[in-house]
Design a protein around this motif. Structure first.
Motif, PDB file in Angstrom:
ATOM      1  N   ILE A 223      53.720  41.739  36.919  1.00 29.52           N
ATOM      2  CA  ILE A 223      52.789  42.035  35.823  1.00 29.52           C
ATOM      3  C   ILE A 223      52.702  40.835  34.877  1.00 29.52           C
ATOM      4  O   ILE A 223      51.619  40.457  34.435  1.00 29.52           O
ATOM      5  CB  ILE A 223      53.211  43.329  35.070  1.00 29.52           C
ATOM      6  CG1 ILE A 223      53.138  44.539  36.015  1.00 29.52           C
ATOM      7  CG2 ILE A 223      52.348  43.554  33.840  1.00 29.52           C
ATOM      8  CD1 ILE A 223      51.764  44.825  36.629  1.00 29.52           C
ATOM      9  N   LYS A 224      53.845  40.181  34.635  1.00 29.11           N
ATOM     10  CA  LYS A 224      53.828  38.960  33.796  1.00 29.11           C
ATOM     11  C   LYS A 224      52.913  37.909  34.418  1.00 29.11           C
ATOM     12  O   LYS A 224      52.108  37.265  33.737  1.00 29.11           O
ATOM     13  CB  LYS A 224      55.239  38.377  33.692  1.00 29.11           C
ATOM     14  CG  LYS A 224      56.061  38.955  32.571  1.00 29.11           C
ATOM     15  CD  LYS A 224      57.356  38.125  32.423  1.00 29.11           C
ATOM     16  CE  LYS A 224      58.449  38.950  31.783  1.00 29.11           C
ATOM     17  NZ  LYS A 224      59.796  38.500  32.146  1.00 29.11           N
ATOM     18  N   LYS A 227      49.297  38.755  34.089  1.00 29.41           N
ATOM     19  CA  LYS A 227      48.870  38.506  32.708  1.00 29.41           C
ATOM     20  C   LYS A 227      48.566  37.015  32.529  1.00 29.41           C
ATOM     21  O   LYS A 227      47.542  36.626  31.976  1.00 29.41           O
ATOM     22  CB  LYS A 227      49.982  38.915  31.748  1.00 29.41           C
ATOM     23  CG  LYS A 227      49.493  39.804  30.632  1.00 29.41           C
ATOM     24  CD  LYS A 227      50.636  40.230  29.736  1.00 29.41           C
ATOM     25  CE  LYS A 227      50.444  41.694  29.387  1.00 29.41           C
ATOM     26  NZ  LYS A 227      51.645  42.310  28.877  1.00 29.41           N
ATOM     27  N   GLN A 228      49.492  36.220  33.038  1.00 27.04           N
ATOM     28  CA  GLN A 228      49.357  34.776  32.911  1.00 27.04           C
ATOM     29  C   GLN A 228      48.095  34.288  33.622  1.00 27.04           C
ATOM     30  O   GLN A 228      47.360  33.458  33.097  1.00 27.04           O
ATOM     31  CB  GLN A 228      50.576  34.114  33.539  1.00 27.04           C
ATOM     32  CG  GLN A 228      50.900  32.761  32.958  1.00 27.04           C
ATOM     33  CD  GLN A 228      52.172  32.228  33.607  1.00 27.04           C
ATOM     34  OE1 GLN A 228      53.037  32.991  34.017  1.00 27.04           O
ATOM     35  NE2 GLN A 228      52.262  30.910  33.723  1.00 27.04           N
ATOM     36  N   ARG A 230      45.492  36.004  34.232  1.00 29.17           N
ATOM     37  CA  ARG A 230      44.311  36.541  33.548  1.00 29.17           C
ATOM     38  C   ARG A 230      44.035  35.763  32.264  1.00 29.17           C
ATOM     39  O   ARG A 230      42.911  35.401  31.984  1.00 29.17           O
ATOM     40  CB  ARG A 230      44.569  38.021  33.226  1.00 29.17           C
ATOM     41  CG  ARG A 230      43.373  38.866  32.976  1.00 29.17           C
ATOM     42  CD  ARG A 230      42.410  38.994  34.156  1.00 29.17           C
ATOM     43  NE  ARG A 230      42.915  39.738  35.284  1.00 29.17           N
ATOM     44  CZ  ARG A 230      43.060  39.225  36.512  1.00 29.17           C
ATOM     45  NH1 ARG A 230      42.781  37.962  36.755  1.00 29.17           N
ATOM     46  NH2 ARG A 230      43.475  39.969  37.497  1.00 29.17           N
ATOM     47  N   PHE A 231      45.080  35.490  31.492  1.00 32.48           N
ATOM     48  CA  PHE A 231      44.862  34.933  30.156  1.00 32.48           C
ATOM     49  C   PHE A 231      45.119  33.439  30.043  1.00 32.48           C
ATOM     50  O   PHE A 231      44.684  32.810  29.108  1.00 32.48           O
ATOM     51  CB  PHE A 231      45.702  35.700  29.118  1.00 32.48           C
ATOM     52  CG  PHE A 231      45.375  37.162  29.097  1.00 32.48           C
ATOM     53  CD1 PHE A 231      44.079  37.590  28.785  1.00 32.48           C
ATOM     54  CD2 PHE A 231      46.322  38.117  29.422  1.00 32.48           C
ATOM     55  CE1 PHE A 231      43.753  38.943  28.793  1.00 32.48           C
ATOM     56  CE2 PHE A 231      46.006  39.470  29.431  1.00 32.48           C
ATOM     57  CZ  PHE A 231      44.720  39.883  29.114  1.00 32.48           C
ATOM     58  N   PHE A 260      46.817  47.996  30.974  1.00 31.76           N
ATOM     59  CA  PHE A 260      46.684  46.693  31.632  1.00 31.76           C
ATOM     60  C   PHE A 260      47.400  46.684  32.976  1.00 31.76           C
ATOM     61  O   PHE A 260      46.831  46.356  34.012  1.00 31.76           O
ATOM     62  CB  PHE A 260      47.236  45.577  30.731  1.00 31.76           C
ATOM     63  CG  PHE A 260      47.217  44.222  31.406  1.00 31.76           C
ATOM     64  CD1 PHE A 260      46.057  43.449  31.393  1.00 31.76           C
ATOM     65  CD2 PHE A 260      48.340  43.737  32.078  1.00 31.76           C
ATOM     66  CE1 PHE A 260      46.028  42.213  32.042  1.00 31.76           C
ATOM     67  CE2 PHE A 260      48.309  42.507  32.726  1.00 31.76           C
ATOM     68  CZ  PHE A 260      47.158  41.749  32.705  1.00 31.76           C
ATOM     69  N   SER A 261      48.677  47.093  32.943  1.00 25.02           N
ATOM     70  CA  SER A 261      49.464  46.996  34.176  1.00 25.02           C
ATOM     71  C   SER A 261      48.909  47.923  35.253  1.00 25.02           C
ATOM     72  O   SER A 261      48.879  47.589  36.429  1.00 25.02           O
ATOM     73  CB  SER A 261      50.940  47.282  33.899  1.00 25.02           C
ATOM     74  OG  SER A 261      51.145  48.648  33.651  1.00 25.02           O
ATOM     75  N   GLU A 264      45.657  46.293  36.650  1.00 25.82           N
ATOM     76  CA  GLU A 264      45.968  45.091  37.429  1.00 25.82           C
ATOM     77  C   GLU A 264      46.652  45.462  38.746  1.00 25.82           C
ATOM     78  O   GLU A 264      46.370  44.880  39.781  1.00 25.82           O
ATOM     79  CB  GLU A 264      46.861  44.154  36.619  1.00 25.82           C
ATOM     80  CG  GLU A 264      46.142  43.469  35.462  1.00 25.82           C
ATOM     81  CD  GLU A 264      45.025  42.547  35.927  1.00 25.82           C
ATOM     82  OE1 GLU A 264      45.172  41.917  36.987  1.00 25.82           O
ATOM     83  OE2 GLU A 264      44.001  42.472  35.230  1.00 25.82           O
TER      84      GLU A 264
END
Ligand SMILES: [Zn+2]
Length: 326
Positions: A223-224, A227-228, A230-231, A260-261, A264
Protein backbone atom coordinates in the motif's frame (compact mmCIF):
# COMPACT_ATOMS: atom_id res chain seq x y z
CA UNK A 1 14.18 1.75 -3.45
CA UNK A 2 13.53 1.60 -7.15
CA UNK A 3 14.56 5.03 -8.24
CA UNK A 4 17.53 4.93 -10.51
CA UNK A 5 17.46 1.18 -11.03
CA UNK A 6 17.82 1.74 -14.77
CA UNK A 7 21.19 3.33 -14.11
CA UNK A 8 22.24 0.45 -11.88
CA UNK A 9 21.33 -2.07 -14.55
CA UNK A 10 23.27 -0.09 -17.13
CA UNK A 11 26.27 -0.37 -14.81
CA UNK A 12 25.86 -4.15 -14.62
CA UNK A 13 25.92 -4.42 -18.42
CA UNK A 14 28.82 -2.03 -18.67
CA UNK A 15 30.89 -4.16 -16.30
CA UNK A 16 29.91 -7.34 -18.17
CA UNK A 17 31.18 -5.78 -21.38
CA UNK A 18 34.39 -4.60 -19.77
CA UNK A 19 35.01 -8.09 -18.38
CA UNK A 20 34.28 -9.77 -21.66
CA UNK A 21 36.54 -7.42 -23.57
CA UNK A 22 39.25 -8.03 -21.01
CA UNK A 23 38.99 -11.81 -21.37
CA UNK A 24 39.00 -11.53 -25.15
CA UNK A 25 42.16 -9.49 -24.91
CA UNK A 26 43.72 -12.15 -22.67
CA UNK A 27 42.80 -14.90 -25.12
CA UNK A 28 44.31 -12.92 -27.98
CA UNK A 29 47.53 -12.37 -26.02
CA UNK A 30 47.67 -16.08 -25.31
CA UNK A 31 47.22 -16.99 -28.98
CA UNK A 32 49.69 -14.34 -30.07
CA UNK A 33 52.35 -16.14 -28.04
CA UNK A 34 51.44 -19.65 -29.16
CA UNK A 35 50.20 -19.19 -32.74
CA UNK A 36 51.23 -15.66 -33.81
CA UNK A 37 50.18 -16.41 -37.42
CA UNK A 38 46.55 -16.45 -36.29
CA UNK A 39 46.73 -12.94 -34.88
CA UNK A 40 48.56 -11.79 -38.00
CA UNK A 41 45.68 -13.19 -40.07
CA UNK A 42 43.13 -11.42 -37.87
CA UNK A 43 44.99 -8.15 -38.34
CA UNK A 44 45.14 -8.74 -42.07
CA UNK A 45 41.37 -9.36 -42.17
CA UNK A 46 40.75 -6.13 -40.28
CA UNK A 47 43.05 -4.23 -42.60
CA UNK A 48 41.36 -5.63 -45.72
CA UNK A 49 37.94 -4.66 -44.38
CA UNK A 50 39.06 -1.10 -43.69
CA UNK A 51 40.68 -0.74 -47.11
CA UNK A 52 37.54 -2.02 -48.76
CA UNK A 53 35.38 0.48 -46.87
CA UNK A 54 37.64 3.31 -47.95
CA UNK A 55 37.47 2.19 -51.56
CA UNK A 56 33.70 1.98 -51.41
CA UNK A 57 33.53 5.50 -49.99
CA UNK A 58 35.88 6.77 -52.70
CA UNK A 59 33.81 5.00 -55.34
CA UNK A 60 36.96 3.42 -56.73
CA UNK A 61 36.80 2.01 -60.28
CA UNK A 62 35.74 -1.64 -60.69
CA UNK A 63 34.48 -1.61 -57.14
CA UNK A 64 32.31 -4.73 -57.62
CA UNK A 65 35.31 -6.78 -58.64
CA UNK A 66 37.29 -5.41 -55.73
CA UNK A 67 34.52 -6.34 -53.29
CA UNK A 68 34.42 -9.89 -54.65
CA UNK A 69 38.19 -10.21 -54.52
CA UNK A 70 38.43 -8.92 -50.95
CA UNK A 71 35.59 -11.16 -49.79
CA UNK A 72 37.39 -14.17 -51.19
CA UNK A 73 40.64 -13.17 -49.52
CA UNK A 74 38.88 -12.68 -46.18
CA UNK A 75 37.10 -16.03 -46.43
CA UNK A 76 40.35 -17.76 -47.18
CA UNK A 77 42.08 -16.07 -44.24
CA UNK A 78 39.21 -16.98 -41.92
CA UNK A 79 39.39 -20.61 -42.98
CA UNK A 80 43.14 -20.75 -42.44
CA UNK A 81 42.75 -19.07 -39.08
CA UNK A 82 40.15 -21.64 -38.00
CA UNK A 83 42.35 -24.50 -39.15
CA UNK A 84 45.25 -23.18 -37.09
CA UNK A 85 43.09 -22.77 -34.00
CA UNK A 86 41.39 -26.15 -34.24
CA UNK A 87 44.62 -28.01 -35.01
CA UNK A 88 46.02 -26.66 -31.74
CA UNK A 89 42.93 -27.78 -29.85
CA UNK A 90 41.22 -24.37 -29.51
CA UNK A 91 37.50 -23.91 -30.13
CA UNK A 92 36.56 -22.14 -33.37
CA UNK A 93 35.12 -19.14 -31.55
CA UNK A 94 38.10 -18.74 -29.24
CA UNK A 95 38.88 -15.28 -30.58
CA UNK A 96 35.27 -14.14 -30.75
CA UNK A 97 33.70 -12.02 -28.06
CA UNK A 98 31.95 -14.31 -25.54
CA UNK A 99 28.72 -12.81 -24.25
CA UNK A 100 26.95 -13.69 -21.03
CA UNK A 101 23.73 -13.30 -22.98
CA UNK A 102 24.10 -13.99 -26.66
CA UNK A 103 20.53 -12.84 -27.33
CA UNK A 104 21.19 -9.18 -26.54
CA UNK A 105 25.00 -9.27 -26.61
CA UNK A 106 25.00 -7.94 -23.04
CA UNK A 107 23.17 -4.75 -23.85
CA UNK A 108 19.93 -5.73 -22.09
CA UNK A 109 17.90 -4.83 -25.14
CA UNK A 110 16.83 -6.52 -28.33
CA UNK A 111 15.88 -3.54 -30.43
CA UNK A 112 13.75 -1.50 -28.07
CA UNK A 113 12.47 -4.57 -26.22
CA UNK A 114 13.99 -5.56 -22.88
CA UNK A 115 15.82 -8.87 -23.04
CA UNK A 116 15.00 -11.67 -20.57
CA UNK A 117 18.35 -11.13 -18.91
CA UNK A 118 17.31 -7.55 -18.13
CA UNK A 119 14.57 -8.91 -15.90
CA UNK A 120 17.02 -11.21 -14.16
CA UNK A 121 19.36 -8.34 -13.46
CA UNK A 122 16.49 -6.26 -12.20
CA UNK A 123 15.59 -9.06 -9.79
CA UNK A 124 19.20 -9.16 -8.62
CA UNK A 125 19.14 -5.45 -7.89
CA UNK A 126 15.81 -5.64 -6.15
CA UNK A 127 16.95 -8.43 -3.87
CA UNK A 128 20.49 -7.37 -3.25
CA UNK A 129 20.79 -6.64 0.46
CA UNK A 130 17.05 -6.87 0.82
CA UNK A 131 15.22 -8.45 3.68
CA UNK A 132 13.77 -11.01 1.30
CA UNK A 133 17.22 -12.16 0.37
CA UNK A 134 17.89 -13.19 3.97
CA UNK A 135 14.45 -14.64 4.26
CA UNK A 136 14.90 -16.81 1.18
CA UNK A 137 18.05 -18.25 2.65
CA UNK A 138 16.10 -19.56 5.62
CA UNK A 139 12.71 -20.15 4.11
CA UNK A 140 13.14 -22.57 1.27
CA UNK A 141 12.13 -26.10 0.47
CA UNK A 142 15.42 -27.52 1.71
CA UNK A 143 14.50 -26.26 5.20
CA UNK A 144 10.93 -27.35 4.85
CA UNK A 145 9.78 -29.95 7.34
CA UNK A 146 6.43 -31.45 8.22
CA UNK A 147 7.62 -32.36 11.72
CA UNK A 148 6.31 -29.11 13.22
CA UNK A 149 2.84 -29.97 12.04
CA UNK A 150 0.77 -32.26 14.15
CA UNK A 151 -0.26 -35.60 12.65
CA UNK A 152 -3.33 -35.57 14.93
CA UNK A 153 -6.64 -34.38 13.65
CA UNK A 154 -8.56 -31.75 15.59
CA UNK A 155 -12.30 -32.43 15.56
CA UNK A 156 -12.98 -29.01 13.95
CA UNK A 157 -10.92 -29.81 10.87
CA UNK A 158 -11.34 -32.44 8.19
CA UNK A 159 -7.77 -33.72 8.55
CA UNK A 160 -4.58 -33.31 10.55
CA UNK A 161 -2.45 -30.15 10.11
CA UNK A 162 0.32 -32.32 8.68
CA UNK A 163 -1.90 -34.00 6.10
CA UNK A 164 -3.34 -30.59 5.21
CA UNK A 165 0.10 -29.10 4.71
CA UNK A 166 1.17 -32.03 2.56
CA UNK A 167 -1.75 -31.28 0.28
CA UNK A 168 -0.90 -27.57 0.12
CA UNK A 169 2.77 -28.35 -0.55
CA UNK A 170 1.71 -30.52 -3.45
CA UNK A 171 -0.51 -27.68 -4.79
CA UNK A 172 2.55 -25.41 -4.43
CA UNK A 173 4.81 -27.75 -6.39
CA UNK A 174 2.20 -27.97 -9.10
CA UNK A 175 2.07 -24.19 -9.14
CA UNK A 176 5.85 -24.02 -9.59
CA UNK A 177 6.07 -26.75 -12.20
CA UNK A 178 3.25 -25.37 -14.33
CA UNK A 179 4.15 -21.76 -13.70
CA UNK A 180 4.71 -20.71 -17.27
CA UNK A 181 1.55 -22.26 -18.66
CA UNK A 182 -1.08 -21.86 -16.00
CA UNK A 183 -3.16 -18.96 -14.75
CA UNK A 184 -3.43 -20.20 -11.21
CA UNK A 185 -3.18 -17.85 -8.24
CA UNK A 186 -2.90 -19.00 -4.66
CA UNK A 187 -4.63 -17.64 -1.58
CA UNK A 188 -3.06 -18.88 1.66
CA UNK A 189 -5.37 -18.10 4.54
CA UNK A 190 -5.74 -19.19 8.15
CA UNK A 191 -4.26 -18.86 11.60
CA UNK A 192 -0.95 -17.10 12.14
CA UNK A 193 2.18 -19.18 12.49
CA UNK A 194 0.89 -22.07 10.41
CA UNK A 195 3.43 -21.77 7.60
CA UNK A 196 1.77 -19.48 5.05
CA UNK A 197 4.60 -16.98 4.63
CA UNK A 198 7.15 -19.74 4.86
CA UNK A 199 5.58 -21.67 2.02
CA UNK A 200 5.12 -18.50 -0.04
CA UNK A 201 8.85 -17.76 0.23
CA UNK A 202 9.71 -21.38 -0.63
CA UNK A 203 7.78 -20.87 -3.86
CA UNK A 204 9.44 -17.49 -4.43
CA UNK A 205 12.88 -19.05 -4.07
CA UNK A 206 12.16 -21.83 -6.57
CA UNK A 207 10.81 -19.38 -9.15
CA UNK A 208 13.61 -16.85 -8.63
CA UNK A 209 16.13 -19.65 -9.11
CA UNK A 210 14.40 -20.35 -12.40
CA UNK A 211 14.82 -16.72 -13.44
CA UNK A 212 11.24 -15.63 -12.96
CA UNK A 213 10.71 -12.16 -11.71
CA UNK A 214 9.13 -12.40 -8.29
CA UNK A 215 8.19 -9.40 -6.21
CA UNK A 216 7.49 -9.93 -2.57
CA UNK A 217 5.63 -7.31 -0.57
CA UNK A 218 3.94 -7.24 2.77
CA UNK A 219 0.49 -5.72 2.39
CA UNK A 220 1.71 -2.75 4.44
CA UNK A 221 4.61 -2.09 2.04
CA UNK A 222 2.44 -2.72 -0.98
CA UNK A 223 0.00 0.00 0.00
CA UNK A 224 2.93 2.35 0.74
CA UNK A 225 4.35 1.60 -2.71
CA UNK A 226 1.02 2.19 -4.40
CA UNK A 227 0.71 5.51 -2.58
CA UNK A 228 4.18 6.46 -3.71
CA UNK A 229 3.50 5.54 -7.30
CA UNK A 230 0.20 7.43 -7.21
CA UNK A 231 1.48 10.60 -5.56
CA UNK A 232 5.19 10.69 -6.34
CA UNK A 233 4.75 9.63 -9.95
CA UNK A 234 6.85 6.50 -9.65
CA UNK A 235 5.28 4.76 -12.58
CA UNK A 236 8.12 2.26 -12.88
CA UNK A 237 7.19 0.96 -9.46
CA UNK A 238 3.61 0.29 -10.41
CA UNK A 239 4.72 -1.18 -13.69
CA UNK A 240 6.88 -3.68 -11.79
CA UNK A 241 4.09 -4.61 -9.39
CA UNK A 242 1.77 -5.24 -12.30
CA UNK A 243 4.11 -6.89 -14.78
CA UNK A 244 6.31 -9.05 -12.58
CA UNK A 245 5.82 -12.78 -13.15
CA UNK A 246 4.66 -13.34 -9.61
CA UNK A 247 3.58 -10.85 -6.98
CA UNK A 248 3.47 -12.17 -3.42
CA UNK A 249 1.37 -10.11 -1.05
CA UNK A 250 2.12 -11.25 2.46
CA UNK A 251 -0.08 -10.61 5.47
CA UNK A 252 -3.04 -9.09 3.71
CA UNK A 253 -5.21 -7.45 6.35
CA UNK A 254 -2.33 -5.94 8.33
CA UNK A 255 -2.32 -2.83 6.13
CA UNK A 256 -4.36 0.17 7.24
CA UNK A 257 -7.69 -0.61 5.62
CA UNK A 258 -9.26 2.57 4.27
CA UNK A 259 -10.87 3.82 1.08
CA UNK A 260 -7.53 4.41 -0.61
CA UNK A 261 -6.11 1.01 0.22
CA UNK A 262 -9.33 -0.78 -0.71
CA UNK A 263 -9.56 0.89 -4.12
CA UNK A 264 -5.87 0.45 -4.88
CA UNK A 265 -5.93 -3.18 -3.84
CA UNK A 266 -8.92 -3.89 -6.01
CA UNK A 267 -7.39 -2.11 -9.00
CA UNK A 268 -4.15 -4.00 -8.63
CA UNK A 269 -5.84 -7.41 -8.28
CA UNK A 270 -8.12 -6.69 -11.18
CA UNK A 271 -5.39 -5.45 -13.50
CA UNK A 272 -3.20 -8.40 -12.71
CA UNK A 273 -6.00 -10.87 -13.29
CA UNK A 274 -6.86 -9.24 -16.62
CA UNK A 275 -3.22 -9.37 -17.64
CA UNK A 276 -2.95 -12.98 -16.41
CA UNK A 277 -0.09 -12.07 -14.10
CA UNK A 278 0.07 -14.40 -11.18
CA UNK A 279 -0.20 -13.74 -7.45
CA UNK A 280 0.12 -15.46 -4.12
CA UNK A 281 -1.66 -13.76 -1.26
CA UNK A 282 -1.36 -14.77 2.35
CA UNK A 283 -3.64 -13.56 5.09
CA UNK A 284 -4.51 -14.37 8.67
CA UNK A 285 -8.08 -13.42 7.86
CA UNK A 286 -10.73 -16.09 7.67
CA UNK A 287 -13.09 -15.94 4.71
CA UNK A 288 -15.65 -14.22 6.95
CA UNK A 289 -13.15 -11.53 7.89
CA UNK A 290 -12.16 -11.03 4.25
CA UNK A 291 -15.81 -10.53 3.35
CA UNK A 292 -16.19 -8.11 6.26
CA UNK A 293 -13.08 -6.02 5.52
CA UNK A 294 -12.97 -5.81 1.74
CA UNK A 295 -15.47 -4.81 -0.86
CA UNK A 296 -17.62 -7.46 -2.48
CA UNK A 297 -15.83 -7.02 -5.82
CA UNK A 298 -12.44 -7.57 -4.16
CA UNK A 299 -13.49 -10.68 -2.26
CA UNK A 300 -15.22 -12.09 -5.31
CA UNK A 301 -11.89 -11.82 -7.16
CA UNK A 302 -10.05 -13.39 -4.22
CA UNK A 303 -12.46 -16.24 -3.79
CA UNK A 304 -13.18 -16.76 -7.47
CA UNK A 305 -9.76 -16.46 -9.12
CA UNK A 306 -7.48 -17.97 -6.49
CA UNK A 307 -6.94 -21.54 -5.40
CA UNK A 308 -7.91 -21.42 -1.74
CA UNK A 309 -5.50 -23.07 0.67
CA UNK A 310 -6.57 -23.07 4.29
CA UNK A 311 -3.80 -23.38 6.86
CA UNK A 312 -4.48 -24.51 10.40
CA UNK A 313 -2.75 -25.98 13.42
CA UNK A 314 -0.64 -24.78 16.30
CA UNK A 315 1.42 -21.61 15.97
CA UNK A 316 4.84 -22.93 14.90
CA UNK A 317 6.66 -19.80 16.02
CA UNK A 318 5.24 -20.13 19.54
CA UNK A 319 6.14 -23.80 19.56
CA UNK A 320 9.69 -23.22 18.32
CA UNK A 321 10.17 -20.53 20.95
CA UNK A 322 8.89 -22.82 23.68
CA UNK A 323 11.29 -25.53 22.54
CA UNK A 324 14.15 -23.04 22.71
CA UNK A 325 13.27 -22.04 26.24
CA UNK A 326 13.01 -25.63 27.45
ZN1 LIG B 1 20.09 -10.57 -22.80
Amino acid sequence: MLKGYGEEIAKIYESLRVNNEESLKNRRDEIEKIIPQVIAMENKIAQLSIELSINILRKTKNIDELIEETKEKITELRMKKSEFLVSRGYPLDYLEMQYNCSKCKDTGFIGVKKCDCYKQNLVKILYRNSELNNMLERNNFSNFSYQYFSPNRNSNEPESPRKNLEKIASISWNFIENFSNSEENLLFFGDSGTGKSFLASCIAKELLDNSYMVIYKTAVDLIKDLKQSRFAGEEELEDLLINCDLLIIDDLGTEPINEFSKIELFNLLNTKLLKRKKMIISTNFSIELMLKNYSERTTSRLLGNFTLCKFFGEDIRVRLNMNKKK
